[in-house]
Design a protein around this motif. Structure first.
Motif, PDB file in Angstrom:
ATOM      1  N   ILE A   1     -24.745  28.485  13.462  1.00 57.37           N
ATOM      2  CA  ILE A   1     -23.590  28.571  14.175  1.00 57.37           C
ATOM      3  C   ILE A   1     -22.206  28.198  13.464  1.00 57.37           C
ATOM      4  O   ILE A   1     -21.130  28.369  14.265  1.00 57.37           O
ATOM      5  CB  ILE A   1     -23.626  27.701  15.397  1.00 57.37           C
ATOM      6  N   ALA A   2     -22.402  28.017  12.122  1.00 53.41           N
ATOM      7  CA  ALA A   2     -21.194  27.821  11.519  1.00 53.41           C
ATOM      8  C   ALA A   2     -20.021  29.029  11.489  1.00 53.41           C
ATOM      9  O   ALA A   2     -18.890  28.974  11.684  1.00 53.41           O
ATOM     10  CB  ALA A   2     -21.541  27.428   9.804  1.00 53.41           C
ATOM     11  N   PRO A   3     -20.445  30.387  11.329  1.00 47.60           N
ATOM     12  CA  PRO A   3     -19.532  31.266  11.528  1.00 47.60           C
ATOM     13  C   PRO A   3     -18.916  31.360  12.655  1.00 47.60           C
ATOM     14  O   PRO A   3     -17.631  31.827  12.877  1.00 47.60           O
ATOM     15  CB  PRO A   3     -20.332  32.434  11.199  1.00 47.60           C
ATOM     16  N   ILE A   4     -19.625  31.189  13.871  1.00 50.70           N
ATOM     17  CA  ILE A   4     -19.216  31.201  15.172  1.00 50.70           C
ATOM     18  C   ILE A   4     -17.939  30.213  15.368  1.00 50.70           C
ATOM     19  O   ILE A   4     -16.794  30.261  15.902  1.00 50.70           O
ATOM     20  CB  ILE A   4     -20.015  30.911  16.304  1.00 50.70           C
ATOM     21  N   ILE A   5     -18.197  28.694  14.830  1.00 50.87           N
ATOM     22  CA  ILE A   5     -17.422  27.856  14.759  1.00 50.87           C
ATOM     23  C   ILE A   5     -15.951  28.283  13.913  1.00 50.87           C
ATOM     24  O   ILE A   5     -14.978  27.818  14.509  1.00 50.87           O
ATOM     25  CB  ILE A   5     -17.976  26.623  14.422  1.00 50.87           C
ATOM     26  N   ALA A   6     -16.282  28.762  12.919  1.00 52.41           N
ATOM     27  CA  ALA A   6     -15.190  29.255  11.971  1.00 52.41           C
ATOM     28  C   ALA A   6     -14.309  30.115  12.847  1.00 52.41           C
ATOM     29  O   ALA A   6     -12.896  30.147  12.573  1.00 52.41           O
ATOM     30  CB  ALA A   6     -15.587  29.761  10.854  1.00 52.41           C
ATOM     31  N   VAL A   7     -14.922  31.293  13.218  1.00 51.16           N
ATOM     32  CA  VAL A   7     -14.131  32.370  13.982  1.00 51.16           C
ATOM     33  C   VAL A   7     -13.277  31.641  15.063  1.00 51.16           C
ATOM     34  O   VAL A   7     -12.119  31.965  15.413  1.00 51.16           O
ATOM     35  CB  VAL A   7     -15.121  33.536  14.348  1.00 51.16           C
ATOM     36  N   ALA A   8     -13.983  30.704  15.991  1.00 51.14           N
ATOM     37  CA  ALA A   8     -13.375  30.187  17.286  1.00 51.14           C
ATOM     38  C   ALA A   8     -12.334  29.241  16.541  1.00 51.14           C
ATOM     39  O   ALA A   8     -11.101  29.101  17.279  1.00 51.14           O
ATOM     40  CB  ALA A   8     -14.356  29.289  17.743  1.00 51.14           C
ATOM     41  N   MET A   9     -12.203  28.496  15.460  1.00 50.62           N
ATOM     42  CA  MET A   9     -11.101  27.623  15.062  1.00 50.62           C
ATOM     43  C   MET A   9     -10.202  28.659  14.480  1.00 50.62           C
ATOM     44  O   MET A   9      -8.975  28.431  14.895  1.00 50.62           O
ATOM     45  CB  MET A   9     -11.679  26.791  13.766  1.00 50.62           C
ATOM     46  N   VAL A  10     -10.321  29.509  13.806  1.00 51.74           N
ATOM     47  CA  VAL A  10      -9.208  30.488  13.410  1.00 51.74           C
ATOM     48  C   VAL A  10      -8.404  31.248  14.789  1.00 51.74           C
ATOM     49  O   VAL A  10      -7.301  31.323  14.752  1.00 51.74           O
ATOM     50  CB  VAL A  10      -9.682  31.709  12.499  1.00 51.74           C
TER      51      VAL A  10
END
Length: 233
Positions: A3-12
Motif C-alpha cells: 500500500i506504500a505507493p497508494i499512500i505516496a500518491v494520496a499524500m502528493v
C-alpha cells in the motif's frame, strides 16, 4: 509494503490540492532551455565525479581494516598454496644426481617421489583449508558489503546536499520564479519560493548522490531527444 505507493500518491495529491487552494502558481522556463540543460548537467557531472572520488576515499578508509581482517585467513592460505606450488615445481624439475650405486640411486628416487607426494598432499590440504576459510568469511563479507553500500549512499547524499547548499542546484538554472510566489504560505510557514528552494536542494543532493553515470545518461537522452526533435521539425 503493497500500500506504500497508494499512500505516496494520496499524500502528493493532498499536498497538491492544498497548494492549489493557496494559489501556488506555475513556474516558467528560462530562454535557451536546451543549451542551459546540456551545459548545466555537464557541470553537475563534474561535481558528481568529485563526490564519487571523495566517497570512495571515505569508504575505503572506514572499511579497509575490517576487510583486511575478514580476508586475512584466506590470503594467508593462498600464499601458502603459492609457496608450496613453487616448491613442488622446483622439486619436479630438480634432476636426481647421477650415481653408479644402484641402491643409492633407488633411495634418491624414492626420497624425491616421497617429497613430491608430501608437497602435493600439503597443497591439497591448504586448498581445502582456503575454501573453508573463504566460506566462513562469506557472511562477514556480505554484511560489510551491505554496510559499505549504505554508508556510501548516505555519505554521497550528504556531500551532494552540501554542494547544493552552495548554490549549485538542478532546477533553479532552468526556471523563472515569479514575485507572487512568495505570497501564499504553505502551512503558514513556507511560501512557494522557499518550497522550491528546499525541493531543489533535496533533488540536487539525490541526483549528485546517484553518481556521474546517471547524469551522463540523462544528458545523452536529452541530447538524443533534442536531435530527434530537430530532425522532425
Amino acid at each position: 509494503m503493497k500500500i506504500a505507493p497508494i499512500i505516496a500518491v494520496a499524500m502528493v495529491a493532498l499536498i497538491a490540492a492544498y497548494a492549489a487552494s493557496l494559489g501556488f502558481g506555475s513556474l516558467s522556463f528560462e530562454d535557451n532551455l536546451a543549451e542551459r540543460v546540456a551545459s548545466h548537467l555537464l557541470a553537475l557531472t563534474f561535481f558528481a565525479l568529485l563526490i564519487e572520488r571523495a566517497v570512495e576515499v571515505i569508504v575505503n578508509n572506514k572499511f579497509m581494516a575490517r576487510e583486511l581482517s575478514e580476508n586475512a585467513a584466506v590470503v594467508r592460505l593462498q600464499r601458502k598454496c603459492s609457496i608450496l606450488q613453487s616448491a613442488l615445481d622446483l622439486e619436479v624439475q630438480q634432476p636426481v644426481p647421477v650415481m653408479t650405486d644402484q641402491n643409492a640411486l633407488t633411495t634418491a628416487n624414492e626420497a624425491k617421489n616421497e617429497n613430491i607426494h608430501s608437497l602435493r598432499t600439503q597443497i591439497r590440504e591448504a586448498k581445502l583449508a582456503k575454501i573453508a576459510a573463504d566460506q566462513n568469511a562469506m557472511p562477514d563479507r556480505e554484511k560489510t558489503s551491505t554496510e559499505k553500500a549504505a554508508f556510501a549512499a548516505t555519505t554521497a547524499t550528504i556531500l551532494g546536499g552540501l554542494v547544493a547548499l552552495t548554490g549549485t542546484t538542478v532546477l533553479a538554472e532552468f526556471v523563472k520564479v515569479p514575485q507572487e510566489a512568495s505570497g501564499a504560505h504553505f502551512l503558514g510557514i513556507f511560501n512557494q519560493l522557499q518550497c522550491f528552494v528546499a525541493v531543489d536542494i533535496l533533488f540536487t543532493a539525490l541526483i549528485l548522490a546517484g553518481g556521474s553515470e546517471g547524469i551522463h545518461q540523462i544528458v545523452k537522452g536529452f541530447l538524443s531527444a533534442k536531435d530527434e526533435f530537430s530532425l522532425q521539425t
